[in-house]
Enzyme design. Structure first.
Site, PDB file in Angstrom:
ATOM      1  N   ASN A  97       0.250   0.930   3.185  1.00  0.00           N
ATOM      2  CA  ASN A  97       1.536   0.786   2.479  1.00  0.00           C
ATOM      3  C   ASN A  97       1.477   1.359   1.057  1.00  0.00           C
ATOM      4  OD1 ASN A  97       2.732  -0.396   4.683  1.00  0.00           O
ATOM      5  ND2 ASN A  97       2.210  -2.479   4.055  1.00  0.00           N
TER       6      ASN A  97
ATOM      7  N   HIS B 238      -3.226  -5.108   8.044  1.00  0.00           N
ATOM      8  CA  HIS B 238      -4.119  -4.388   7.131  1.00  0.00           C
ATOM      9  C   HIS B 238      -3.332  -3.481   6.185  1.00  0.00           C
ATOM     10  CE1 HIS B 238      -6.555  -5.783  10.411  1.00  0.00           C
ATOM     11  NE2 HIS B 238      -6.006  -4.888  11.226  1.00  0.00           N
ATOM     12  N   CYS B 239      -2.074  -3.837   5.940  1.00  0.00           N
ATOM     13  CA  CYS B 239      -1.169  -3.008   5.115  1.00  0.00           C
ATOM     14  C   CYS B 239      -0.874  -1.665   5.778  1.00  0.00           C
ATOM     15  CB  CYS B 239      -1.686  -2.784   3.706  1.00  0.00           C
ATOM     16  SG  CYS B 239      -1.771  -4.282   2.740  1.00  0.00           S
ATOM     17  N   ALA B 240      -1.269  -1.492   7.033  1.00  0.00           N
ATOM     18  CA  ALA B 240      -0.875  -0.283   7.771  1.00  0.00           C
ATOM     19  C   ALA B 240       0.304  -0.696   8.653  1.00  0.00           C
ATOM     20  CB  ALA B 240      -2.051   0.239   8.589  1.00  0.00           C
TER      21      ALA B 240
END
Ligand SMILES: Cc1ncc(COP(=O)(O)O)c(C=O)c1O
Length: 442
Positions: A116, A398-400
């Site tokens: 992100n 995982h902020c993905a």
């Protein structure tokens, strides 16, 4: 190859018996850096702000840290290195520093596999900031192959045109593990024909190196990257320092991201005009993370020593310039070690029926992390059970987040194991066999 047995002895966390397998989030600190922090704590003063021996000695060490960081990625000079708190802040800094250059009709191209931190700043720029000034800029997303985890270069190419100011791409995915072909991405950016204010006709290239710098040798000069960012807390240093490499001519033309002390030229502040400091200090507003910077540079030196001759301090705490051949060899050893760990991890995980493993099947195409899902088990439950068995993992997106939605995962989550230089095959076996036990009871 790495001598993991020797390396492990320097990590109190490992000696305490932990199986540290969430390294893609943050790595552990070696005893040498803990000792150094203690040593520095009784003799430091602020930098560029004092005439005492303590201030001058700290300034010397602080400035030397920039030299080490520049040498690590083969940057031409310290003028190319700007330090922020982390990768995220460094990417935001690029976004804010280029803000005034965007024109209606421009676009930014990034990808569905970004953290992100390398998507949301560009989203914010295009959807929230520039529209307030009446400027319309589009943010485009390149796809990746859901089976191989590889970036769809043809799609990326089709999105890049003569209005693409910037291509922003991760060097390696923190969810898929995929190592991206930076050279090929650079070729695409170079051919866009976008007219930059400098007169150059091409798109700038920003590489998010958060998962790349700790694992793979990156030569910013040879790759001719415009912007490269990474965080030191993922490569043995404490939290708090991230680096931005940028080409000098770009930094000279860019607006500062943060305004205030130390980024101004001495004495050059009047009610009508402010003059900026020379590079890299033009972008260093306010008292920096001085001890963190010194420790981050020493973490590089130590990482190279660990990878080449563990236990011997050739670079750590020395003034020796990093030889590019040594950096290359050290990083090649780390990559090779991680390939071995991934080979073992994939072997075990692939034997679990029904397990969806994301990213490339070939361990040499990935960094040392692996994320997976099982249709019958929540990734959060898997992670909680792993924790009960002494295995540290991470469940979530995982902020993905874009990539998890891309797979239509609901909730957008997976369980991830990630390894580093102090993990041995035994750690990998224990971690992956624990996953097997949870999912199959075998
Ligand atoms: C690929 C990638 N980009 C960016 C980041 C953000 O790094 P930081 O939290 O240090 O800003 C991470 C952290 O996990 C990452 O893996």
């Amino acid at each position: 190859m790495l001598n993991t047995n020797k390396i492990r002895k320097f990590f109190p966390a490992i000696k305490a018996g932990r199986i540290v397998s969430n390294n893609a989030a943050s790595t552990q600190i070696p005893v040498q850096l803990l000792d150094l922090l203690k040593k520095l704590s009784v003799k430091y003063d602020n930098v560029h702000r004092g005439q005492s021996d303590a201030s001058m000695a700290t300034t010397k060490e602080f400035e030397a840290a920039y030299e080490t960081i520049a040498q690590f990625i083969n940057a031409p000079s310290v003028k190319n290195i700007i330090l922020y708190r982390n990768t995220t802040e460094a990417i935001n800094a690029v976004m804010y520093s280029l803000l005034t250059e965007f024109k209606t009709g421009d676009n930014v191209v990034t990808t569905f596999m970004e953290h992100n931190s390398n998507y949301v700043p560009w989203y914010g720029l295009c959807k929230e900031i520039l529209p307030k000034f009446g400027i319309k800029v589009e943010c485009r997303l390149a796809k990746f192959d859901k089976n191989t985890g590889e970036l769809d270069l043809e799609h990326l190419k089709s999105l890049v045109d003569n209005r693409t100011k910037l291509v922003c791409c991760t060097g390696a995915s923190n969810f898929l593990g995929t190592k991206n072909p930076i050279k090929k991405i650079k070729e695409i950016a170079d051919l866009s024909g976008y007219k930059q204010p400098s007169g150059e006709k091409r798109s700038y290239l920003l590489i998010d190196g958060a998962q790349t710098a700790p694992n793979i040798f990156i030569d910013v000069k040879a790759l001719d990257i415009d912007f490269f960012v990474w965080s030191f807390h993922k490569m043995l240093a404490p939290f708090g320092v991230g680096a931005l490499y940028a080409k000098e001519k770009l930094l000279l033309g860019m607006k500062p991201f943060l305004y205030g002390g130390d980024m101004i030229a001495d004495g050059q502040v009047t009610p009508t005009k402010v003059g900026y400091n020379v590079l890299p200090w033009k972008f260093t507003a306010g008292t920096p993370n001085i001890l963190g910077t010194i420790l981050s540079a020493q973490s590089i030196r130590l990482l190279i020593d660990f990878a080449l001759w563990p236990g011997k301090n050739v670079y750590f705490m020395s003034d020796k310039k990093l030889a590019l051949a040594d950096v290359k060899k050290a990083m090649a050893n780390i990559s090779e070690h991680e390939k071995d760990l991934m080979t073992e991890a994939l072997n075990i995980l692939q034997s679990i029926e029904g397990l969806n493993i994301y990213g490339p099947k070939n361990p040499s195409k990935r960094t040392s992390l692996v994320a997976f899902n099982h249709p019958q088990f929540s990734p959060f439950k898997i992670a909680e059970n792993l924790n009960k068995m002494g295995i540290e993992s991470r469940a979530g997106c995982h902020c993905a987040t874009l990539a998890h939605h891309y797979y239509k995962l609901n909730p957008p989550a997976s369980c991830r194991l990630s390894f580093y230089i102090y993990n041995d095959l035994n750690d990998v076996k224990k971690a992956c066999l624990a996953v097997k036990k949870i999912l199959t009871n075998k």
